[in-house]
Design a protein around this motif. Structure first.
Motif, mmCIF file in Angstrom:
data_model
loop_
_atom_site.group_PDB
_atom_site.id
_atom_site.type_symbol
_atom_site.label_atom_id
_atom_site.label_comp_id
_atom_site.label_asym_id
_atom_site.label_seq_id
_atom_site.Cartn_x
_atom_site.Cartn_y
_atom_site.Cartn_z
ATOM 1 N N HIS A 377 0.808 -1.221 0.000
ATOM 2 C CA HIS A 377 0.000 0.000 0.000
ATOM 3 C C HIS A 377 0.845 1.277 0.000
ATOM 4 O O HIS A 377 0.281 2.378 0.115
ATOM 5 C CB HIS A 377 -0.920 0.018 1.229
ATOM 6 C CG HIS A 377 -1.818 -1.173 1.320
ATOM 7 N ND1 HIS A 377 -2.832 -1.412 0.427
ATOM 8 C CD2 HIS A 377 -1.823 -2.211 2.222
ATOM 9 C CE1 HIS A 377 -3.448 -2.545 0.753
ATOM 10 N NE2 HIS A 377 -2.858 -3.044 1.829
ATOM 11 N N ALA A 378 2.160 1.155 -0.125
ATOM 12 C CA ALA A 378 3.037 2.327 -0.009
ATOM 13 C C ALA A 378 2.778 3.331 -1.137
ATOM 14 O O ALA A 378 2.686 4.540 -0.905
ATOM 15 C CB ALA A 378 4.500 1.894 -0.010
ATOM 16 N N GLU A 379 2.648 2.836 -2.373
ATOM 17 C CA GLU A 379 2.440 3.758 -3.489
ATOM 18 C C GLU A 379 1.081 4.439 -3.392
ATOM 19 O O GLU A 379 0.948 5.633 -3.653
ATOM 20 C CB GLU A 379 2.554 2.996 -4.812
ATOM 21 C CG GLU A 379 2.439 3.890 -6.039
ATOM 22 C CD GLU A 379 2.642 3.124 -7.329
ATOM 23 O OE1 GLU A 379 2.452 3.735 -8.408
ATOM 24 O OE2 GLU A 379 2.972 1.920 -7.269
ATOM 25 N N ARG A 380 0.055 3.682 -2.977
ATOM 26 C CA ARG A 380 -1.271 4.280 -2.817
ATOM 27 C C ARG A 380 -1.253 5.354 -1.729
ATOM 28 O O ARG A 380 -1.845 6.429 -1.883
ATOM 29 C CB ARG A 380 -2.283 3.188 -2.451
ATOM 30 C CG ARG A 380 -3.724 3.699 -2.366
ATOM 31 C CD ARG A 380 -4.621 2.704 -1.671
ATOM 32 N NE ARG A 380 -4.280 2.592 -0.242
ATOM 33 C CZ ARG A 380 -4.849 1.730 0.587
ATOM 34 N NH1 ARG A 380 -5.767 0.881 0.137
ATOM 35 N NH2 ARG A 380 -4.498 1.681 1.866
ATOM 36 N N ALA A 381 -0.566 5.081 -0.604
ATOM 37 C CA ALA A 381 -0.499 6.062 0.474
ATOM 38 C C ALA A 381 0.205 7.343 0.010
ATOM 39 O O ALA A 381 -0.213 8.449 0.379
ATOM 40 C CB ALA A 381 0.234 5.467 1.680
ATOM 41 N N MET A 382 1.241 7.212 -0.802
ATOM 42 C CA MET A 382 1.925 8.399 -1.316
ATOM 43 C C MET A 382 1.010 9.196 -2.240
ATOM 44 O O MET A 382 0.980 10.436 -2.180
ATOM 45 C CB MET A 382 3.197 7.987 -2.050
ATOM 46 C CG MET A 382 3.978 9.168 -2.620
ATOM 47 S SD MET A 382 4.466 10.362 -1.348
ATOM 48 C CE MET A 382 5.592 9.373 -0.368
ATOM 49 N N ASP A 383 0.251 8.510 -3.088
ATOM 50 C CA ASP A 383 -0.697 9.218 -3.961
ATOM 51 C C ASP A 383 -1.744 9.963 -3.136
ATOM 52 O O ASP A 383 -2.113 11.106 -3.464
ATOM 53 C CB ASP A 383 -1.390 8.216 -4.901
ATOM 54 C CG ASP A 383 -0.451 7.669 -5.974
ATOM 55 O OD1 ASP A 383 0.573 8.344 -6.249
ATOM 56 O OD2 ASP A 383 -0.733 6.589 -6.525
ATOM 57 N N ILE A 384 -2.246 9.342 -2.072
ATOM 58 C CA ILE A 384 -3.248 9.997 -1.227
ATOM 59 C C ILE A 384 -2.624 11.208 -0.520
ATOM 60 O O ILE A 384 -3.249 12.274 -0.417
ATOM 61 C CB ILE A 384 -3.818 8.996 -0.197
ATOM 62 C CG1 ILE A 384 -4.601 7.892 -0.914
ATOM 63 C CG2 ILE A 384 -4.703 9.709 0.819
ATOM 64 C CD1 ILE A 384 -5.072 6.778 -0.008
ATOM 65 N N HIS A 385 -1.421 11.035 -0.047
ATOM 66 C CA HIS A 385 -0.724 12.139 0.622
ATOM 67 C C HIS A 385 -0.607 13.343 -0.311
ATOM 68 O O HIS A 385 -0.919 14.482 0.083
ATOM 69 C CB HIS A 385 0.662 11.657 1.056
ATOM 70 C CG HIS A 385 1.577 12.752 1.511
ATOM 71 N ND1 HIS A 385 1.474 13.363 2.739
ATOM 72 C CD2 HIS A 385 2.618 13.361 0.887
ATOM 73 C CE1 HIS A 385 2.404 14.285 2.861
ATOM 74 N NE2 HIS A 385 3.122 14.310 1.744
ATOM 75 N N LEU A 386 -0.192 13.129 -1.547
ATOM 76 C CA LEU A 386 -0.055 14.236 -2.494
ATOM 77 C C LEU A 386 -1.410 14.831 -2.850
ATOM 78 O O LEU A 386 -1.541 16.041 -3.038
ATOM 79 C CB LEU A 386 0.663 13.747 -3.756
ATOM 80 C CG LEU A 386 2.124 13.307 -3.566
ATOM 81 C CD1 LEU A 386 2.679 12.747 -4.872
ATOM 82 C CD2 LEU A 386 2.973 14.472 -3.086
#
Length: 442
Positions: A377-386
């Protein structure tokens, strides 16, 4: 009966005759002295004008640039001009004429060398005054530290004096330009050393605005440079071996000042943090916006810049207690933002939208342990953060999200009602950003 006072002498045309100017005044008005002073002033003002956004906000920022400018550029220029001035009599063929004058060599040398020292020193002070006048309308706190500026002027004058003596001793025509190149190269190279000896240099650089010099450093620095130059002058100007022992007096003063300076730590040298400069000054908003006293005039502009973000964060659990801008003691709930000076020109924030976006990115940044921010889920969390950062504080054109996942999350977030957006932001702030699986999806 009192006799009438004699009439003032008159010349052949019937005009009142004026007394001839003294030798020092004559020397100061002719030769390279005035031109050297003008060149130094122009060099300082042009160099500082090119860097105006970096210093036209605080006294300390301006002085931290003026100090290396005086030592690195004006000092070698003064040495080269002094060297040319010192070789003037040899070029004009008047050495034998001066030797026939009843005045002793040291007074003659002192009068002849005065323009090489006084004009550069006065020019440095004039350039400093011009720069400080340009800072005055924008400085938030404190006042200029005049003692270091006076020490810089003494150092530049001392280098001009040394150049003058070198010009009298060395008869090579290329001595002056080589002296300037050697001075600039030597100071520039030595300034990058990590030893305490670098604080002996008139060009030693230090850039932190929250610091101030210890009170004795400027007098010690002036004694060091002036003592060396005077010892050099006396050793050359006094003819007998016994008389030359007088040169030991300024040399001893210079050695004592150097010994004190060499005891300074290599890291930081004479600079100590000023508690009054980092005293927090805050508004009464929620979250609060706080700046250090150095930047007190920027508080209204910062409050206005961060208000759109504060409006969405106000009253939410997990929202910051204050935005801490600059070096200040941290408190629970702080979001620390770095020095504002790089984003400000003359007390105006250059790009408020970009600064808001940077502040929100700092709000969501977390100090995570090694091994966190990994997994499926790391890439999804980064997208949500941005996406959340872009929703709270849209970045200027050219800085927006480019990843398809980020745009999709942003679109869903914008499509929600204000109440749904607020509820989601509460869940987002409550989640552990270092664990990607816990970051809620919009």
């Amino acid at each position: 009966m009192t006799a009438p006072a004699p009439a003032p002498p008159r010349d052949g045309a019937g005009r009142t005759a004026r007394s001839a100017p003294g030798p020092l005044r004559t020397e100061l008005r002719r030769g390279l002295g005035p031109w050297t002073g003008a060149a130094i002033v122009v060099t300082m003002l042009v160099t500082m004008y090119a860097k105006a956004p970096e210093w036209q906000i605080r006294w300390q920022d301006a002085e931290n640039l003026l100090h290396p400018l005086a030592g690195l550029l004006c000092g070698p220029l003064a040495m080269a001009a002094g060297c040319l001035q010192g070789g003037r009599d040899r070029r004009l063929g008047t050495e034998d004429l001066w030797a026939s004058v009843p005045r002793s060599p040291l007074p003659r040398l002192t009068v002849a060398a005065a323009p090489s020292a006084l004009w550069p020193a006065a020019a440095v002070l004039l350039g400093d005054a011009g720069v400080l006048l340009a800072v005055w309308p924008y400085a938030s706190w404190g006042r200029p530290a005049l003692a270091p500026l006076l020490a810089d002027a003494v150092a530049v004058g001392a280098m001009g004096l040394v150049g003058h003596v070198v010009g009298r001793v060395v008869r090579w025509r290329l001595t002056a330009p080589l002296l300037a190149v050697a001075g600039y190269t030597g100071f520039a190279y030595a300034d990058f050393t990590s030893a305490s000896a670098r604080w002996l240099l008139p060009s030693a650089q230090f850039s932190a605005a929250e610091y101030r010099q210890v009170w004795w450093y400027a007098p010690a620095s002036a004694a060091w440079t002036a003592g060396l130059a005077l010892a050099f002058l006396l050793a050359y100007g006094l003819r007998s071996s016994r008389a030359r022992l007088l040169a030991l007096v300024p040399l001893t003063v210079a050695a004592c000042a150097a010994a004190a300076i060499l005891r300074l730590p290599a890291d930081g040298g004479p600079w100590r943090i000023d508690p009054a400069a980092v005293r927090p000054v805050c508004d009464d908003g929620t979250p609060r916006v706080c700046v250090v006293a150095l930047d007190a005039r920027l508080l209204p502009a910062l409050t206005e810049t961060l208000e759109p973000v504060n409006e969405r964060l106000r009253g939410l659990p997990g929202a910051p207690a204050r935005w801490a801008v600059g070096r200040m003691e941290e408190e629970p709930g702080d979001v620390t933002l770095l020095d504002i000076a790089q984003d400000v020109v003359r007390n105006r924030i250059e790009d408020p939208a970009l600064y808001r976006h940077y502040a929100v990115m700092q709000l969501f940044s977390k100090e995570c342990r090694e091994g966190d921010l990994t997994g499926p889920h790391a890439e999804r969390a980064m997208d949500i953060h941005l996406a959340v950062a872009q929703w709270l504080a849209p970045s200027p054109p050219g800085y927006g999200p480019h990843a398809p996942g980020t745009r999709a999350h942003l679109d869903r977030l914008r499509a929600k009602s204000p109440a749904e957006q607020r509820a989601y932001l509460v869940r987002y702030l409550a989640a552990n950003g270092c664990r990607p699986g816990e970051v809620p999806v919009p």
